[in-house]
Enzyme design. Structure first.
Site, PDB file in Angstrom:
ATOM      1  N   SER A  95      43.334   8.024 109.493  1.00 53.57           N
ATOM      2  CA  SER A  95      42.880   6.660 109.256  1.00 53.57           C
ATOM      3  C   SER A  95      42.687   6.458 107.750  1.00 53.57           C
ATOM      4  O   SER A  95      43.634   6.640 106.987  1.00 53.57           O
ATOM      5  CB  SER A  95      41.604   6.382 110.065  1.00 53.57           C
ATOM      6  OG  SER A  95      41.324   5.011 110.093  1.00 53.57           O
TER       7      SER A  95
ATOM      8  N   HIS B 201      43.811   4.772 118.499  1.00 54.41           N
ATOM      9  CA  HIS B 201      43.571   5.286 117.158  1.00 54.41           C
ATOM     10  C   HIS B 201      43.237   6.777 117.157  1.00 54.41           C
ATOM     11  O   HIS B 201      43.407   7.454 116.154  1.00 54.41           O
ATOM     12  CB  HIS B 201      42.447   4.475 116.499  1.00 54.41           C
ATOM     13  CG  HIS B 201      42.349   4.654 115.029  1.00 54.41           C
ATOM     14  ND1 HIS B 201      43.433   4.537 114.175  1.00 54.41           N
ATOM     15  CD2 HIS B 201      41.286   4.930 114.234  1.00 54.41           C
ATOM     16  CE1 HIS B 201      43.036   4.737 112.930  1.00 54.41           C
ATOM     17  NE2 HIS B 201      41.740   4.980 112.939  1.00 54.41           N
TER      18      HIS B 201
END
Length: 196
Positions: A50, A165
């Protein structure tokens, strides 16, 4: 500097036009590990996802001489377009707005996608993402891998079709991803002789 471990001022001191400070912090840790003979470049690998994937991209494009492996997980990579994809617009407060020329200029200085170049000592990297990532668009990882290949670098790319994610929808998928990461790191950093 995103977790506030040393208070809000420490975090705020590396936002917007000062974002490069956070990347320099990370680079300083790698330099210190080498300077104190805790490790050496052939045995130093980095891994992050991320925003941490952005850190891996910045290290790769700014100080590839310090590392021999990089696992780049569900990354932010094209910082000139991050605000146009999925949740990206909510991060303008952290990074700045690429649509404003002054802010675009400082973002472009560290944006990994724009900094990728031929003739650099990049190690073979392992980039992975998830087709169903609803936070950081998988296009960041796809573009990073495609650009590296276009420039002639070896790159390993894995895209899980599930998992969001976290890049793993269940324990089996998560275990597979972790096994791929650690197999790559073992081959890059531990197998003798160490690959350069």
């Amino acid at each position: 500097r995103g977790g506030g471990e040393f208070g809000p001022k420490w975090h705020q001191a590396a936002q917007q036009e000062n974002r490069q400070r956070a990347h320099e912090d990370f680079q300083a840790v790698a330099q210190d590990l080498i300077a104190r003979n805790i490790t050496s470049q052939p045995h130093l690998g980095i891994m992050g996802g991320s925003q941490g994937g952005l850190f891996m991209g910045a290290m790769l494009t700014q100080r590839p001489d310090l590392i021999n492996a990089a696992v780049i997980q569900v990354p932010l990579f094209d910082m000139l377009r991050f605000h146009k994809l999925l949740a990206g617009a909510s991060w303008i407060g952290e990074y700045g707005n690429p649509d404003i020329p002054e802010q675009r200029a400082w973002i472009e200085e560290y944006s990994p996608y724009q900094r990728l170049a031929a003739g650099q000592p990049y190690p073979e990297v392992f980039i992975h993402t998830s087709t169903k990532d609803d936070r950081v668009h998988p296009g960041h990882a796809r573009k990073a891998a495609a650009r590296l290949e276009e420039l002639g670098y070896p790159v390993l790319f894995y895209e899980n079709t599930d998992g969001g994610h976290a890049a793993g929808a269940n324990l089996r998928e998560t275990a597979r991803r972790i096994a791929l990461e650690y197999t790559y790191l073992t081959r890059r950093l531990m197998d003798e002789p160490a690959q350069q």
